[in-house]
Design a protein around this motif. Structure first.
Motif, PDB file in Angstrom:
ATOM      1  N   TYR A  17       1.021  -2.886   4.547  1.00 45.29           N
ATOM      2  CA  TYR A  17       1.009  -3.917   3.537  1.00 45.29           C
ATOM      3  C   TYR A  17      -0.003  -4.984   3.920  1.00 45.29           C
ATOM      4  CZ  TYR A  17       4.531  -5.565   6.888  1.00 45.29           C
ATOM      5  OH  TYR A  17       5.209  -5.889   8.032  1.00 45.29           O
ATOM      6  N   ILE A  18      -0.404  -5.767   2.939  1.00 45.74           N
ATOM      7  CA  ILE A  18      -1.358  -6.852   3.134  1.00 45.74           C
ATOM      8  C   ILE A  18      -0.632  -8.152   2.791  1.00 45.74           C
ATOM      9  CG2 ILE A  18      -3.521  -7.870   2.323  1.00 45.74           C
ATOM     10  CD1 ILE A  18      -4.372  -4.981   1.536  1.00 45.74           C
ATOM     11  N   VAL A  19      -0.800  -9.150   3.657  1.00 45.78           N
ATOM     12  CA  VAL A  19      -0.113 -10.434   3.464  1.00 45.78           C
ATOM     13  C   VAL A  19      -1.152 -11.545   3.391  1.00 45.78           C
ATOM     14  CG1 VAL A  19       1.567 -12.053   4.438  1.00 45.78           C
ATOM     15  CG2 VAL A  19       1.870  -9.590   4.782  1.00 45.78           C
ATOM     16  N   ASN A  20      -1.069 -12.361   2.355  1.00 44.16           N
ATOM     17  CA  ASN A  20      -1.924 -13.549   2.280  1.00 44.16           C
ATOM     18  C   ASN A  20      -1.552 -14.504   3.405  1.00 44.16           C
ATOM     19  OD1 ASN A  20      -3.556 -13.067  -0.028  1.00 44.16           O
ATOM     20  ND2 ASN A  20      -1.797 -13.519  -1.344  1.00 44.16           N
TER      21      ASN A  20
ATOM     22  N   LEU B 108       0.819  -1.200   0.000  1.00 45.59           N
ATOM     23  CA  LEU B 108       0.000   0.000   0.000  1.00 45.59           C
ATOM     24  C   LEU B 108       0.859   1.259   0.000  1.00 45.59           C
ATOM     25  CD1 LEU B 108      -2.666  -1.139   2.620  1.00 45.59           C
ATOM     26  CD2 LEU B 108      -2.751  -1.354   0.151  1.00 45.59           C
ATOM     27  N   CYS B 109       2.031   1.139   0.576  1.00 46.89           N
ATOM     28  CA  CYS B 109       2.966   2.252   0.628  1.00 46.89           C
ATOM     29  C   CYS B 109       4.350   1.706   0.291  1.00 46.89           C
ATOM     30  CB  CYS B 109       2.948   2.858   2.026  1.00 46.89           C
ATOM     31  SG  CYS B 109       3.979   4.313   2.186  1.00 46.89           S
ATOM     32  N   HIS B 110       5.090   2.399  -0.544  1.00 51.16           N
ATOM     33  CA  HIS B 110       6.411   1.922  -0.938  1.00 51.16           C
ATOM     34  C   HIS B 110       7.308   3.118  -1.198  1.00 51.16           C
ATOM     35  CE1 HIS B 110       4.915   2.615  -5.082  1.00 51.16           C
ATOM     36  NE2 HIS B 110       3.803   2.064  -4.607  1.00 51.16           N
ATOM     37  N   ASN B 111       8.593   2.861  -1.238  1.00 50.83           N
ATOM     38  CA  ASN B 111       9.583   3.917  -1.380  1.00 50.83           C
ATOM     39  C   ASN B 111      10.767   3.361  -2.160  1.00 50.83           C
ATOM     40  OD1 ASN B 111      10.754   6.456  -0.877  1.00 50.83           O
ATOM     41  ND2 ASN B 111      11.783   5.693   0.929  1.00 50.83           N
ATOM     42  N   GLU B 112      11.404   4.217  -2.945  1.00 52.13           N
ATOM     43  CA  GLU B 112      12.556   3.803  -3.757  1.00 52.13           C
ATOM     44  C   GLU B 112      12.228   2.515  -4.501  1.00 52.13           C
ATOM     45  OE1 GLU B 112      16.325   3.985  -1.774  1.00 52.13           O
ATOM     46  OE2 GLU B 112      15.716   5.755  -0.646  1.00 52.13           O
ATOM     47  N   SER B 113      11.124   2.528  -5.206  1.00 57.73           N
ATOM     48  CA  SER B 113      10.564   1.326  -5.810  1.00 57.73           C
ATOM     49  C   SER B 113      10.971   1.146  -7.261  1.00 57.73           C
ATOM     50  CB  SER B 113       9.039   1.388  -5.766  1.00 57.73           C
ATOM     51  OG  SER B 113       8.601   1.717  -4.481  1.00 57.73           O
TER      52      SER B 113
ATOM     53  N   ASP C 135       5.605 -13.241  -5.580  1.00 52.61           N
ATOM     54  CA  ASP C 135       4.643 -12.292  -6.151  1.00 52.61           C
ATOM     55  C   ASP C 135       4.306 -11.204  -5.131  1.00 52.61           C
ATOM     56  OD1 ASP C 135       4.466 -13.653  -8.585  1.00 52.61           O
ATOM     57  OD2 ASP C 135       2.894 -14.968  -7.837  1.00 52.61           O
ATOM     58  N   TRP C 136       4.931 -10.053  -5.304  1.00 46.74           N
ATOM     59  CA  TRP C 136       4.656  -8.875  -4.480  1.00 46.74           C
ATOM     60  C   TRP C 136       4.070  -7.811  -5.411  1.00 46.74           C
ATOM     61  CZ3 TRP C 136       7.106  -7.345   0.529  1.00 46.74           C
ATOM     62  CH2 TRP C 136       7.564  -8.458   1.236  1.00 46.74           C
ATOM     63  N   TYR C 137       3.042  -7.115  -4.937  1.00 50.77           N
ATOM     64  CA  TYR C 137       2.374  -6.114  -5.760  1.00 50.77           C
ATOM     65  C   TYR C 137       2.246  -4.802  -5.008  1.00 50.77           C
ATOM     66  CZ  TYR C 137       1.334  -9.982  -8.818  1.00 50.77           C
ATOM     67  OH  TYR C 137       1.461 -11.054  -9.654  1.00 50.77           O
ATOM     68  N   ALA C 138       2.194  -3.722  -5.756  1.00 51.78           N
ATOM     69  CA  ALA C 138       2.043  -2.393  -5.175  1.00 51.78           C
ATOM     70  C   ALA C 138       0.963  -1.638  -5.928  1.00 51.78           C
ATOM     71  CB  ALA C 138       3.350  -1.610  -5.260  1.00 51.78           C
TER      72      ALA C 138
END
Length: 108
Positions: A28-31, A1-6, A74-77
């Protein structure tokens, strides 16, 4: 949900991107099937930080050690982000941090 230097990669969705590299552990959300893998990664990082100290092992900070998982899993933003870090005191860095909210790179 929030990221930096991506570093992100486009997907079929206009606002969802595959994470190639990102940091910031704000939201962030984790399965649930992934929880133990993430926990083990963060626990290893924490143990190494305690053993070696922050200066000798910055790669073990929580938002750094999980980059190995981002490279293989699999990581998503969401971009644009729906939250942000405030410019405030960082427990990890032990100083006030001003966060750069820009995405470094978006690949096709």
């Amino acid at each position: 949900l929030c990221h930096n230097e991506s570093i992100l990669e486009k997907t079929e969705d206009k606002f969802i991107y595959r994470v190639k590299k990102a940091q910031t552990a704000v939201a962030y959300i984790v399965n649930n099937h992934y929880y133990n893998k993430l926990y083990d990664n963060l626990k290893t990082g924490y143990d190494n930080l305690k053993k070696n100290g922050k200066e000798s092992a910055p790669q073990y900070a929580n938002d750094q050690c999980w980059k190995s998982l981002q490279a293989t899993d699999d990581w998503y933003a969401i971009n644009p982000m729906i939250c942000r870090n405030l410019d405030t005191f960082s427990d990890i860095e032990q100083e006030v941090i001003k966060y750069n909210l820009a995405v470094s790179e978006i690949n096709s």
